[in-house]
Motif scaffolding. Structure first.
Motif, PDB file in Angstrom:
ATOM      1  N   ARG A  50       7.086 -14.858  95.327  1.00 56.15           N
ATOM      2  CA  ARG A  50       6.062 -13.859  95.037  1.00 56.15           C
ATOM      3  C   ARG A  50       4.682 -14.339  95.494  1.00 56.15           C
ATOM      4  O   ARG A  50       3.857 -13.557  95.951  1.00 56.15           O
ATOM      5  CB  ARG A  50       6.058 -13.574  93.531  1.00 56.15           C
ATOM      6  CG  ARG A  50       5.111 -12.479  93.107  1.00 56.15           C
ATOM      7  CD  ARG A  50       5.309 -12.172  91.636  1.00 56.15           C
ATOM      8  NE  ARG A  50       5.211 -13.377  90.822  1.00 56.15           N
ATOM      9  CZ  ARG A  50       5.577 -13.446  89.537  1.00 56.15           C
ATOM     10  NH1 ARG A  50       6.103 -12.391  88.948  1.00 56.15           N
ATOM     11  NH2 ARG A  50       5.452 -14.564  88.863  1.00 56.15           N
TER      12      ARG A  50
ATOM     13  N   ASN B 245      10.429  -7.857  92.647  1.00 53.82           N
ATOM     14  CA  ASN B 245       9.507  -8.807  92.031  1.00 53.82           C
ATOM     15  C   ASN B 245       8.650  -9.496  93.082  1.00 53.82           C
ATOM     16  O   ASN B 245       7.434  -9.630  92.930  1.00 53.82           O
ATOM     17  CB  ASN B 245      10.287  -9.860  91.235  1.00 53.82           C
ATOM     18  CG  ASN B 245      10.438  -9.513  89.765  1.00 53.82           C
ATOM     19  OD1 ASN B 245       9.482  -9.600  88.994  1.00 53.82           O
ATOM     20  ND2 ASN B 245      11.638  -9.096  89.381  1.00 53.82           N
TER      21      ASN B 245
ATOM     22  N   LEU C 162       8.537 -12.996  85.465  1.00 52.14           N
ATOM     23  CA  LEU C 162       9.177 -12.003  86.327  1.00 52.14           C
ATOM     24  C   LEU C 162       9.423 -10.714  85.544  1.00 52.14           C
ATOM     25  O   LEU C 162       9.675 -10.738  84.339  1.00 52.14           O
ATOM     26  CB  LEU C 162      10.518 -12.535  86.859  1.00 52.14           C
ATOM     27  CG  LEU C 162      10.465 -13.840  87.653  1.00 52.14           C
ATOM     28  CD1 LEU C 162      11.873 -14.262  88.052  1.00 52.14           C
ATOM     29  CD2 LEU C 162       9.575 -13.700  88.878  1.00 52.14           C
ATOM     30  N   TYR C 163       9.369  -9.583  86.254  1.00 49.27           N
ATOM     31  CA  TYR C 163       9.662  -8.299  85.618  1.00 49.27           C
ATOM     32  C   TYR C 163      11.183  -8.163  85.476  1.00 49.27           C
ATOM     33  O   TYR C 163      11.901  -8.134  86.483  1.00 49.27           O
ATOM     34  CB  TYR C 163       9.102  -7.154  86.456  1.00 49.27           C
ATOM     35  CG  TYR C 163       7.602  -7.153  86.550  1.00 49.27           C
ATOM     36  CD1 TYR C 163       6.829  -6.772  85.461  1.00 49.27           C
ATOM     37  CD2 TYR C 163       6.954  -7.534  87.721  1.00 49.27           C
ATOM     38  CE1 TYR C 163       5.441  -6.771  85.532  1.00 49.27           C
ATOM     39  CE2 TYR C 163       5.568  -7.541  87.808  1.00 49.27           C
ATOM     40  CZ  TYR C 163       4.823  -7.161  86.703  1.00 49.27           C
ATOM     41  OH  TYR C 163       3.451  -7.161  86.773  1.00 49.27           O
TER      42      TYR C 163
END
Length: 374
Positions: free
Chosen positions: A148, A97, A88-89
């Protein structure tokens, strides 16, 4: 949605001669949850990466639906992956995300928000959309990684050991959530794990790999009740199946001091190595009953350890050859027995067990293949 087909798919890494995946033939139905399972280095992750387009296919082909994707770029395969690492960012919120791939693809902002909110509701993440990953637990981060993938609405989900970083209790609850989610969405899913318990509890079907070769494909019940060979028999099931190779004399197998008559169909398939006839027999811990020492079929077991689990108890012992003697002579064959948790034997004692009729698994001692009736 779409089916997936591996057609003699082979991967050989540069500098090696033995294929990491050798002529894999496997068809996964549309909407099916298939688990690839096996020990480390068996080729399961390589198979998944071949399907994703992250590894070259040196021979054979891979199809998604009727489309040959063997030489198609990963971004054009309409698949979504969930990895062991959440990836994950850290500077983005949960919502950012989850929607990032759609943003890069040029999807309208309203559509991104709609899909993210839908996925968040499914995954019980709605109240966390404004948080950043550092404010989430491991299980929540893994659900964000799942979200996601979901928002992309792919034809196929690929999951590479997504629960390995979670603690034991969270792993159990999360695997239930993933299996329920897949059935709700109906998306074809290929799930890789080395944990056979995950495989048995999650998959519609299981494919077992060893050394790059497919050993058996079937439902969890088929794999448990009728393993195709010694490897599958020993790998599927927890605790593991008891497996040993025993001499055959006068049409009976000698298990310790016990004599186990062999079915007629088995006798016709036994080989003879160095003048000695042998057979490999497997029996699960729950397939054994405690019996008196005087029973002709009693197998003597020296108790080394008792594992008490509350609702269950397992005896870990050694096959003994001299029942009733002052000194037990171990044969070196470990035996696991499921016993009544309210009446467990003492460590160091002897118990006598018998295999329930029809619950033994018999294999060729040389090839390891299951001996089945015609």
């Amino acid at each position: 949605m779409a089916s997936v087909t591996f057609d003699h798919a082979t991967r050989i890494y540069p500098g090696t001669e033995n294929p990491a995946v050798n002529e894999l033939n496997l068809h996964i139905e549309d909407g099916e949850f298939l688990v690839l399972v096996g020990p480390s280095g068996c080729g399961k992750s390589t198979s998944l990466r071949m399907l994703a387009g992250l590894e070259d296919v040196n021979a054979g082909r891979i199809l998604i639906g009727d489309r040959d994707v063997t030489n198609v770029q990963p971004k054009d395969r309409d698949i979504a992956m969930v990895f062991q690492n959440y990836a994950l960012y850290p500077h983005m919120t949960v919502a950012e995300n989850m929607g990032f791939a759609l943003k890069i693809a040029g999807v309208a902002k309203d559509e991104i928000n709609r899909r993210v909110e839908e996925a968040a509701k499914i995954l019980d993440l709605s109240e966390y959309l404004g948080r950043k990953p550092k404010a989430l637990s491991g299980g929540q981060r893994q659900r964000v990684a799942m979200g996601r993938a979901i928002v992309r609405q792919p034809q196929v989900f690929l999951m590479d050991e997504p629960l390995s970083n979670l603690d034991a209790k969270l792993r159990v609850s999360t695997r239930t959530q993933i299996a329920s989610l897949q059935r709700r969405l109906g998306v074809t899913t290929v799930y890789v794990t080395h944990d056979q318990t995950e495989a048995l509890t999650m998959g519609d079907r299981i494919a077992v790999l060893k050394d790059g070769l497919l050993q058996q494909v079937g439902t969890p019940r088929e794999m448990y009740d009728a393993p195709a060979n010694v490897f599958v028999a020993g790998f599927i099931g927890s605790p593991a199946m008891n497996i040993g190779t025993f001499d055959v004399v006068d049409d009976v197998a000698l298990i310790g001091n016990a004599r186990m008559p062999l079915p007629r169909y088995v006798l016709g398939q036994l080989g003879n190595d160095d003048g000695k006839t042998q057979v490999t027999i497997g029996f699960r811990p729950e397939s054994l009953d405690l019996v008196p020492r005087e029973d002709a079929s009693a197998i003597p077991v020296h108790v080394n350890l008792v594992e008490e689990l509350g609702s269950d108890a397992f005896v870990y012992g050694t096959l003994a050859t001299d029942p009733g003697a002052d000194k037990v002579v171990p044969q070196g064959q470990e035996v696991i027995v499921r016993v009544n948790p309210r009446a467990v034997p003492e460590k160091g004692s002897e118990i006598y067990v018998k295999i329930r009729p029809g619950q033994e698994h018999i294999f060729n001692a040389t090839t390891g293949e299951r001996l089945a009736s015609a």
